[in-house]
Design an enzyme around this catalytic site. Structure first.
Site, mmCIF file in Angstrom:
data_model
loop_
_atom_site.group_PDB
_atom_site.id
_atom_site.type_symbol
_atom_site.label_atom_id
_atom_site.label_comp_id
_atom_site.label_asym_id
_atom_site.label_seq_id
_atom_site.Cartn_x
_atom_site.Cartn_y
_atom_site.Cartn_z
ATOM 1 N N GLY A 150 86.072 -17.029 66.627
ATOM 2 C CA GLY A 150 86.575 -18.386 66.802
ATOM 3 C C GLY A 150 85.451 -19.322 67.180
ATOM 4 O O GLY A 150 85.289 -20.401 66.608
ATOM 5 N N ALA A 151 84.650 -18.888 68.157
ATOM 6 C CA ALA A 151 83.494 -19.659 68.604
ATOM 7 C C ALA A 151 82.605 -18.721 69.406
ATOM 8 O O ALA A 151 82.974 -17.590 69.701
ATOM 9 C CB ALA A 151 83.937 -20.855 69.448
ATOM 10 N N GLU A 173 84.424 -21.849 75.711
ATOM 11 C CA GLU A 173 82.986 -21.643 75.509
ATOM 12 C C GLU A 173 82.164 -22.342 76.579
ATOM 13 O O GLU A 173 81.133 -21.812 77.032
ATOM 14 C CB GLU A 173 82.579 -22.111 74.109
ATOM 15 C CG GLU A 173 83.369 -21.491 72.966
ATOM 16 C CD GLU A 173 83.460 -19.971 73.024
ATOM 17 O OE1 GLU A 173 82.505 -19.333 73.517
ATOM 18 O OE2 GLU A 173 84.486 -19.422 72.596
ATOM 19 N N GLU A 221 85.066 -12.514 79.212
ATOM 20 C CA GLU A 221 86.072 -13.125 78.349
ATOM 21 C C GLU A 221 87.374 -13.432 79.099
ATOM 22 O O GLU A 221 88.035 -14.438 78.832
ATOM 23 C CB GLU A 221 86.347 -12.232 77.144
ATOM 24 C CG GLU A 221 85.137 -12.031 76.238
ATOM 25 C CD GLU A 221 84.558 -13.333 75.691
ATOM 26 O OE1 GLU A 221 85.230 -14.385 75.761
ATOM 27 O OE2 GLU A 221 83.422 -13.300 75.192
#
Length: 847
Positions: free
Chosen positions: A270-271, A307, A329
């Protein structure tokens, strides 16, 4: 440096680098040739030698090494391709102290979206343009240049990119110099802070940059392909807000010089939280608020926040090895929700996180679940860590801890952890110890019970015989049969119990506990607030009080009540007819999150219903949905985003699951209007409804819409709707389209996944995927393969269960072994659910 990692048999682990030598600085110079899809490079590494040696061991993969120099003298070298290791042999022993290694090499800009890779887009003139970009996590920096590619080996990186004139380049640090010569320009970037290799990033191509905004002294800009500047405002607004918010939350300034947010046409994840150079899929950064749904905007806000949270938690302080990636995460997941809740309180982000947490519940209720932290050895093991247990379960556990401690004490502990361990590497226990030190609570004892064992508890709530208290007992929750050792599992569970207006917090750290009731006649809510990572089962009396008093429960509490009931039905504790009757009691519900849980359960029941009973089931759905849909009426200019979102959800449910002819006609009318004149939530819902009842002409219109869409969100909306058609020929056309070259490899696996999830024609799509398995594995990013086949769990016919088991026995997915086991187990559970409740539900609907 710690002792060298070893295997249980005493042999050195071939996937880990030996201790004794560590890098302190890299100077990297790369020359990418975009048209040829190749690059050349040179790296000089400053080393600290702690143990004398004649062999330097570092990582390199898919690189052609041409020269190695140690302290300026040429050295022999060998490569072990199987373990991605480069061995550099010196003529004489290197003594303790410092040394220098220089390596020259060439490589390819690969098409697997990992390491240093090739991305493409078509410009306004119809010409294909190439971008060279990076994705280093977990173990792919070694594909860009030789390095000590383990997170513990932190170093400073000085990067120089030698690019063709007319191109742009960005990297972790700001540009500090450039030199032009012979049609190329060498751009030098400022040194990074000390950091891990997986955070190195650079992007080269024909790019445009937004104007920079100053965020507390740090310049931030958004980088994109030409022609998409009009889609940057929302992402920039979210980014600037979140960077300020995180600085305040952590109490620590942003640890680098600048922030580039880069939207890439091809991106497998996703990023990625590269320090100062954060890379994204275009659909998760570029968005037009005027034509996008609340969920599409929320996804952008979530990912940008996630992020940026990593700049501190992950980049500044980094896990020692990949077994600890869950902490990076999970914490970024927790922080993304907290930041988004601050950015848009009206979105009620902690409530909607309940739905995401439920996905982790589903996996963690399986025999093939895993503990949140577990052993990681090989690169394939690393790749398998990026799942819902790492993100959603981990984030939910942190939320549970925060709600137990209180927000201020939790935040104080996190800030203490970051300050103590800045620029260093940590283990999981370091965080618990930091929070325990500042809070005085038994944080490690609580969290160890959740992190080191798989699964989660079911809390059974029963009134005591005299009605003066409620007894809470814990046992492991499973969708299938409980293992023999399940009785031995115990968690230290923070439980908030609300009785009337009184809330009591207890730590359930034994099999059972009795909580006195302040008002024995009032309703009792276990998991008050809804933030505990456990399911709840109420006895008949307590459940009756709750269902008669739903209005007194919060949105997340009502959501959890429905979600727990659905899980109990799949597990066999509640029958499908009883669940449907329970859901019918929610016709007066007006909150989107609760309706999400209701619709998930309705969709699950819909897969049990055969053709004979389907009209009766569709009638039940219409009767349940229509009152709320009618009350919502037409979109209003002053409506909240969640009201619009609820209208779209109900319209979709009535049209697809309820087969409502009026709604189907309305959706066709909506799609006939200009997209900018219709509420985006209605456009999204109508797209799905028309596809579910459409024919070849509708399919072609959506396909063309995908190819010509003006925003990434419109593009994906129409692409994924191709899997909704109730026509086997069209579903197979969608599958062929996924592999035909016009759908990017980052998206094609998900179109195939949706096609396999099609209620009637999923088996045909599964057959297609089997027949094209080699092509999919050759073309798609490795991390998307197991995600592609996730929907096999919906194929519950006995012959399909046997077929899937046989196929994967011959075609394993080594980078996601545990996840594949989970998918196949859930398929078996769904098959048992169908066999147990399918006929029963059908009879109850037609009798």
């Amino acid at each position: 440096m710690a002792a060298s990692p070893s295997s249980p048999g005493g042999e050195r682990d071939p996937y880990r680098l030996p201790a004794g030598v560590s890098p302190s600085r890299y100077d990297v110079r790369l020359t990418p040739m975009l048209d040829e899809a190749t690059f050349s490079g040179a790296v000089t590494v400053q080393l600290d030698v702690e143990v004398p040696t004649t062999t330097l061991v570092l990582n390199a993969a898919e690189l052609e090494i041409s020269l190695c120099l140690v302290n300026g003298a040429q050295a022999d070298f060998t490569i072990d391709a199987e373990t991605d290791r480069l061995f550099v042999h010196t003529a004489t022993e290197l003594p303790t102290g410092t040394a220098t290694l220089a390596v020259e090499f060439t490589g390819i800009l690969n098409d697997k979206l990992r390491g240093f890779y090739r991305s493409t887009y078509t410009d306004a003139d119809g010409t294909e343009q190439v971008i060279a970009t990076t994705q280093m996590q977990s173990t792919d920096c070694r594909r860009a240049f030789p390095c000590w590619d383990e997170p513990e080996y932190k170093a400073v990186f000085g990067l120089t990119l030698n690019i063709a004139d007319g191109l742009q380049a960005i990297s972790n640090g700001p540009e500090v110099g450039r030199t032009a010569s012979d049609g190329r320009t060498a751009i030098r970037f400022a040194d990074t802070m000390i950091m891990s290799t997986y955070l190195v990033a650079f992007v080269v191509g024909r790019l445009e940059m937004s104007d920079s905004v100053d965020v507390n002294g740090s310049p931030m800009r958004l980088v994109h392909v030409p022609g998409k500047g009009h889609l940057t405002d929302f992402g920039m607004d979210v980014g600037a807000f979140c960077l300020r918010w995180f600085e305040e939350y952590y109490g620590i300034p942003y640890p680098s010089d600048k922030v580039d947010l880069a939207a890439l046409p091809d991106f497998a994840a996703g990023a990625m939280e590269n320090l100062g150079c954060i890379t994204f899929r275009e659909s998760l950064l570029l968005v037009d608020p005027a034509t996008s749904t609340q969920n599409e905007q929320q996804l952008v806000a979530d990912v940008v926040a996630h992020e940026l949270a990593h700049m501190w938690f992950g980049d500044l302080v980094t896990m020692r090895w990949w077994n600890g990636i869950w902490l990076n995460e999970a914490f970024a997941t927790f922080m993304e929700i907290a930041a988004c809740d601050a950015y848009r309180p009206d979105w009620e982000r902690w409530t909607s996180f309940g739905l995401e947490r439920s996905v982790a519940f589903d996996v963690d209720a399986l025999e093939n679940t895993r503990s949140v932290e577990y052993e990681v050895r090989s690169p394939a093991d690393c790749e398998g860590m990026f799942d819902v247990l790492t993100y959603q379960k981990g984030g939910a556990l942190l939320r549970m801890l925060e709600q137990y401690l209180g927000e201020d004490r939790f935040r104080e502990g996190v800030s203490h952890y970051l300050r103590v361990h800045s620029y260093k590497n940590t283990e999981t226990n370091d965080l618990w110890d930091a929070i325990e030190a500042t809070s005085g609570e038994p944080v490690r004892r609580i969290m160890d019970s959740w992190i080191w064992q798989p699964g989660f508890p079911l809390i059974n709530a029963t009134l005591t015989a005299d009605g003066s208290g409620v007894e809470l007992t814990q046992q492991r929750f499973r969708l299938g049969e409980l293992p023999d050792d399940a009785a031995d599992q115990m968690w230290v569970v923070p439980v908030h119990v609300r009785n009337g207006t009184t809330t009591t917090t207890v730590l359930l750290d034994s099999v059972s506990i009795v909580v006195p009731l302040a008002d024995p006649a009032a309703s009792v809510v276990i998991n008050a607030g809804g933030h505990g990572f456990f399911r709840v089962s109420y006895d008949h009396t307590l459940r009756g009080r709750l269902t008669a008093d739903l209005g007194e429960m919060s949105t997340l509490e009502r959501y959890s009540l429905v979600d727990d009931a659905w899980a109990a039905t799949v597990a066999g504790s509640i029958t499908a007819p009883d669940l449907l009757q329970f859901l019918e009691g929610f016709s007066a519900e007006r909150e989107h999150a609760v309706w999400q849980a209701v619709v998930i359960a309705l969709n699950g029941l819909g897969r049990l219903v055969g053709d004979e009973a389907r009209p009766a089931f569709e009638s039940k759905v219409r009767d349940l949905v229509q009152p709320a849909l009618a009350e919502l009426g037409e979109p209003q200019a002053d409506q909240s985003d969640l009201t619009a979102k609820l209208r779209g959800l109900l319209l979709n449910t009535a049209g697809v699951l309820g087969n409502d002819e009026f709604v189907i006609g309305l959706c066709r009318d909506l799609l006939a209007q200009p997209v900018d004149q219709v509420d985006p939530e209605l456009v999204a819902a109508a797209t799905s409804v028309v596809a579910a009842h459409g024919g070849a002409e509708d399919f072609e219109r959506l396909q063309n819409g995908f190819l010509t869409a003006s925003t990434p969100q419109e593009q994906l909306r129409q692409l994924y709707a191709l899997a909704d058609f109730d026509d086997e020929v069209l579903i197979l056309r969608a599958c062929e389209f996924a592999l035909g070259g016009k759908v990017k490899t980052q998206n094609a696996p998900f179109l195939l996944r949706l096609a396999m999830a099609n209620r009637r024609h999923g088996p045909a799509a599964w057959k297609f995927v089997k027949e094209h398995w080699d092509q999919a594995n050759a073309e798609f990013p490795t991390n998307t393969i197991v995600r592609m086949v996730d929907s096999i769990k919906q194929l519950a016919a006995p012959e399909l269960v046997a077929d899937a088991a046989a196929f994967f026995a011959e075609h394993p997915i080594p980078q996601a072994t545990k996840t594949l086991d989970q998918i196949l187990e859930r398929q078996r559970i769904n098959a048992a659910f169908l066999a147990r409740d399918g006929v029963v539900l059908g009879r109850s609907l037609t009798s």
